[in-house]
Design a protein around this motif. Structure first.
Motif, short mmCIF file in Angstrom:
data_model
loop_
_atom_site.label_atom_id
_atom_site.label_comp_id
_atom_site.label_asym_id
_atom_site.label_seq_id
_atom_site.Cartn_x
_atom_site.Cartn_y
_atom_site.Cartn_z
N LYS A 25 0.81 -1.22 0.00
CA LYS A 25 0.00 0.00 0.00
C LYS A 25 0.84 1.27 0.00
O LYS A 25 0.28 2.37 -0.05
N LEU A 26 2.16 1.15 0.05
CA LEU A 26 3.01 2.35 0.03
C LEU A 26 2.88 3.04 -1.33
O LEU A 26 2.67 2.38 -2.36
N PRO A 27 3.00 4.37 -1.38
CA PRO A 27 2.87 5.10 -2.66
C PRO A 27 4.04 4.79 -3.59
O PRO A 27 5.16 5.27 -3.38
N ARG A 28 3.80 4.01 -4.61
CA ARG A 28 4.88 3.50 -5.47
C ARG A 28 5.51 4.60 -6.31
O ARG A 28 6.72 4.56 -6.57
N ARG A 29 4.72 5.54 -6.75
CA ARG A 29 5.27 6.61 -7.57
C ARG A 29 6.28 7.44 -6.76
O ARG A 29 7.35 7.80 -7.26
N ASN A 56 2.28 -7.25 -10.26
CA ASN A 56 1.49 -7.08 -11.49
C ASN A 56 0.95 -5.66 -11.65
O ASN A 56 -0.21 -5.46 -12.04
N ASP A 57 1.79 -4.69 -11.35
CA ASP A 57 1.38 -3.29 -11.51
C ASP A 57 1.36 -2.95 -13.00
O ASP A 57 2.33 -3.19 -13.72
N SER A 58 0.26 -2.38 -13.46
CA SER A 58 0.09 -2.07 -14.88
C SER A 58 0.27 -0.59 -15.19
O SER A 58 -0.12 -0.13 -16.26
N THR A 59 0.87 0.16 -14.26
CA THR A 59 1.07 1.59 -14.48
C THR A 59 2.06 1.81 -15.63
O THR A 59 3.19 1.30 -15.59
N SER A 60 1.65 2.56 -16.63
CA SER A 60 2.51 2.79 -17.80
C SER A 60 3.82 3.48 -17.43
O SER A 60 4.86 3.21 -18.03
N LEU A 61 3.76 4.36 -16.43
CA LEU A 61 4.97 5.07 -16.01
C LEU A 61 6.06 4.09 -15.61
O LEU A 61 7.22 4.25 -16.01
N TYR A 113 13.52 -2.55 -7.88
CA TYR A 113 12.22 -2.13 -7.35
C TYR A 113 11.14 -2.22 -8.43
O TYR A 113 10.05 -2.77 -8.20
N LEU A 114 11.43 -1.68 -9.61
CA LEU A 114 10.44 -1.72 -10.69
C LEU A 114 10.15 -3.16 -11.12
O LEU A 114 9.00 -3.51 -11.42
#
Length: 574
Positions: free
Chosen positions: A249-253, A279-284, A270-271
Motif C-alpha cells: 500500500k506504500l505510494p509507489r510513484r 502485477n502493476d500495470s502503471t505505464s509510467l 524495485y520496478l
C-alpha cells in the motif's frame, strides 16, 4: 527514629479511643478510619508491606497517597535517607504491584466517568509507577508497554534510559505513536556506536520499525531508510518490497522518485518487483523500466561488463515482447538509430507497423528466422492482420529495395545486411509453401512476379484450395446447426403459443374453493394440470406434499416443487 514514630502513633490511637464515647456516629466512623490509617502506617514502618497494603485496600486509600510512602517511586529527593533497599525493596514491590493492578482494573471498569480528568490522571500515575516497580525488581516491562498503557512519556523515557532499556523505550514510543522519536533514538545509538552496549541490532530494529509504518509515514521511511539503503542496499529494499499489506500500500510513484534521486542502483530491482511480483500495470513504471534498461546498455555501457550488458539486453527483449502496458510511441523516441535494432522492431510491432519491423529484421539484421518467429507471434493474435505478415515478409524478400525505402527516416542511413540486400525469390517461395494455410492466396499471388512458373505454385495452390474447402465445410456445418436451432426454437414457440386456457367468472379454485376475481394473477406450468392463483395455503392433492404457509391462501406442490393453486385445466382434467 521509627520506634519513636510508632510510640507517637500508639499514643494517638489511645487518645482517639478515649474520645470515642463523646462522638456522634459520623465522627466515630471518621476516628475509626484514622485509627486504621495509623495502624497501616505502623505496619509500613515495621516493614510488613503486604499487611499494610491490605489495610490501605480496605480503607480505599487514594493510590497517590500510598505511592508517596515509597521514596524510590515518588522521586522526592528529600526522602533519600528513607529509601528501601535489598530484600525489603523486593518485598515492598511484590506487595505494591498487585495493589496497583487491582486499582487500575477498578478504575477501568468504572463507567460514566469523564476520561481526561481524574481517571486519566490516576491511570497515568499508576502505569508510570508500575513501570518503575518492574524496573526496580528487574522484571519484564514490555507486556505493560505493548498494551494500551497510560505511562507519562517524559517520566517513563527518563527511567528507561537510566536503566538502558532502549528496546522497551522503542516499544513505548511505538504504542504512543511517537515514530519520529523512536527512529531518532535508533539513529542516535548507531552514531554513538552503542550497539554492543545496548545489545540491540540497530540495523534489524530499524528495518522492522520502518516496515511496520504505513503510507501515512512515507517521509519518515524515506528519511531513516537512507543509511540502510546505502550500507545494505539489497536487504534495505525489502522495506519497500516486503510481501505484506503495508509494503504493497506504500505510494509507489513516490518511492520510484525517491530511489531514482537518491539510490539509482535500486530502481531496476524495485520496478521489476512492482511489475513482475505485484502485477502493476502503471505505464509510467513500464516505460521507466524500458528506459533504464536502454540506458544501461547504451549510455552506461562502459560501466558494465559484456556479460552484464548481454543479460540486461535479454531482459529488455523479453519485457518488450511480453509487456502490454508501456506506450511504444513514447519509448521508441529514445532508442538509438545505430543499435538495438531488434528492440526497435518489437516496438514497431506493438505499433502495428509490421512492414517496418520485418524490414529491420530482414534488411538490417539479415535474420529471416527471427522475422519468421515475429510472423508466428503476430499471426497467432486474434485479428485480421495476422495472416498478412507472411505476405509482407515475402514482399520484402522479393523486392528489398522498395521495402528499404519504407523502413523509416530514422534508419535510412543504417547499412543493409549483405545477405538480404538482393532479391531472394526462392526463400519467399519456401515460406509460401510452408505457411500456405496462413496466407491469403489472392494477396500472395499479388506480390509474386509473373515469371514464377505455375508448377512451382502447385503445392501452395493445392493447400490453399484444401484450406478453402475445409473452411467452406465448416461454414456449411455451422449454418446447418444454426438453422436446426432456429427451427427447434420456432417449433417450441409455436407449441406454447398454441395452448389456450378458458377461465370463466364461475370457475372456482379446487383447493381454496374461492372464485377468481379481476385482480387475480394466473400462471400455468407445463408439467402441472392445476392453474395457480395469487393466494397461498397448505394443501395435499394427489401426490402433492404438504407444507406450511400463511393461512390466507393455498399452495399446490407436485414432484417436490412448490406450486400456487388455481383452476384446473379442463382439457387436462378430462
Amino acid at each position: 527514629m521509627f520506634r519513636t514514630k510508632i510510640k507517637k502513633r500508639e499514643a494517638e490511637i489511645i487518645k482517639i479511643l478515649n474520645s470515642l464515647a463523646d462522638c456522634t456516629p459520623e465522627q466515630k466512623e471518621q476516628k475509626i478510619t484514622s485509627i486504621q490509617d495509623l495502624y497501616a502506617l505502623e505496619l509500613f514502618d515495621n516493614k510488613q508491606y503486604a499487611q499494610c497494603i491490605k489495610e490501605f485496600t480496605k480503607l480505599k486509600k487514594d493510590p497517590a497517597e500510598v505511592i508517596k510512602l515509597f521514596p524510590e517511586l515518588s522521586g522526592d529527593d528529600k526522602e533519600k535517607t528513607k529509601k528501601i533497599a535489598g530484600k525489603d525493596l523486593q518485598c515492598a514491590m511484590v506487595a505494591l504491584i498487585p495493589y496497583l493492578k487491582d486499582v487500575k482494573a477498578k478504575i477501568l471498569n468504572k463507567t460514566g466517568q469523564d476520561e481526561g480528568t481524574t481517571q486519566t490522571q490516576q491511570l497515568e500515575l499508576i502505569d508510570t509507577t508500575l513501570l518503575k516497580c518492574y524496573l526496580l525488581i528487574n522484571a519484564e516491562v514490555s507486556p505493560l508497554l505493548r498494551n494500551s498503557n497510560h505511562c507519562l512519556v517524559e517520566e517513563a523515557e527518563t527511567v528507561l534510559l537510566h536503566h538502558k532499556k532502549h528496546r522497551d523505550l522503542m516499544i513505548l514510543y511505538q504504542t504512543k505513536g511517537l515514530h519520529l522519536k523512536a527512529l531518532q533514538l535508533l539513529s542516535l545509538l548507531k552514531e554513538q556506536g552503542k550497539e554492543q552496549d545496548t545489545n540491540l541490532d540497530i540495523y534489524q530494529e530499524t528495518m522492522k520499525y520502518l516496515k511496520r509504518l504505513g503510507a501515512e509515514h512515507i517521509n519518515l521511511i524515506f528519511k531513516f531508510s537512507d543509511w540502510i539503503l546505502k550500507e545494505h542496499p539489497e536487504k534495505g529494499l525489502k522495506i519497500f518490497t516486503e510481501e505484506n499489506v503495508e509494503a504493497e500500500k506504500l505510494p509507489r510513484r513516490e518511492i520510484y522518485n525517491f530511489l531514482k534521486d537518491e539510490h539509482e542502483s535500486l530502481v531496476i530491482p524495485y520496478l521489476e518487483h512492482v511489475i513482475h511480483n505485484w502485477n502493476d500495470s502503471t505505464s509510467l513504471f513500464h516505460n521507466a523500466l524500458i528506459e533504464i534498461y536502454r540506458e544501461k546498455i547504451t549510455d552506461k555501457k562502459g560501466q558494465l561488463s559484456d556479460i552484464e550488458v548481454q543479460h540486461i539486453r535479454l531482459k529488455l527483449l523479453r519485457f518488450l515482447e511480453k509487456s502490454t502496458h508501456y506506450t511504444p510511441e513514447t519509448v521508441a523516441v529514445h532508442f538509438p538509430t545505430d543499435s538495438l535494432f531488434e528492440e526497435r522492431a518489437i516496438i514497431y510491432g506493438k505499433l502495428e507497423h509490421h512492414e517496418q519491423a520485418l524490414a529491420i529484421l530482414v534488411l538490417i539484421l539479415g535474420d529471416v528466422d527471427k522475422a519468421l518467429r515475429y510472423c508466428d507471434i503476430v499471426g497467432a493474435r486474434p485479428n485480421d492482420e495476422g495472416p498478412d505478415v507472411y505476405v509482407i515478409l515475402m514482399k520484402i524478400l522479393i523486392n528489398p529495395e522498395q521495402s528499404s525505402a519504407r523502413i523509416g527516416k530514422a534508419l535510412a542511413n543504417v547499412p543493409r545486411h549483405p545477405d538480404t540486400a538482393v532479391p531472394d525469390l526462392d526463400k519467399a517461395l519456401i515460406i509460401l509453401d510452408k505457411y500456405a494455410n496462413y496466407i491469403s492466396p489472392l494477396k500472395a499471388l499479388a506480390v509474386l512476379p509473373d515469371s514464377v512458373p505455375l508448377d512451382r505454385l502447385k503445392h501452395f495452390l493445392e493447400s490453399a484450395m484444401d484450406g478453402q474447402l475445409m473452411m467452406k465445410r465448416r461454414m456449411q456445418v455451422a449454418k446447418g446447426l444454426w438453422y436446426a436451432e432456429q427451427v427447434q426454437t420456432e417449433e417450441l414457440e409455436h407449441f406454447y403459443q398454441s395452448k389456450s386456457i378458458v377461465i370463466n367468472d364461475g370457475d372456482v379454485c379446487p383447493v381454496c374453493k374461492k372464485r377468481f376475481g379481476n385482480q387475480s394473477a394466473f400462471v400455468r406450468y407445463p408439467n402441472v394440470w392445476v392453474y395457480m392463483c395469487g393466494r397461498t395455503r397448505p394443501v395435499t392433492r394427489g401426490d402433492a406434499t404438504t407444507s406450511s404457509a400463511p393461512p390466507n391462501g393455498c399452495v399446490y406442490s407436485r414432484h417436490s416443487a412448490a406450486r400456487l393453486c388455481g383452476p384446473m385445466d379442463k382439457a387436462s382434467a378430462s
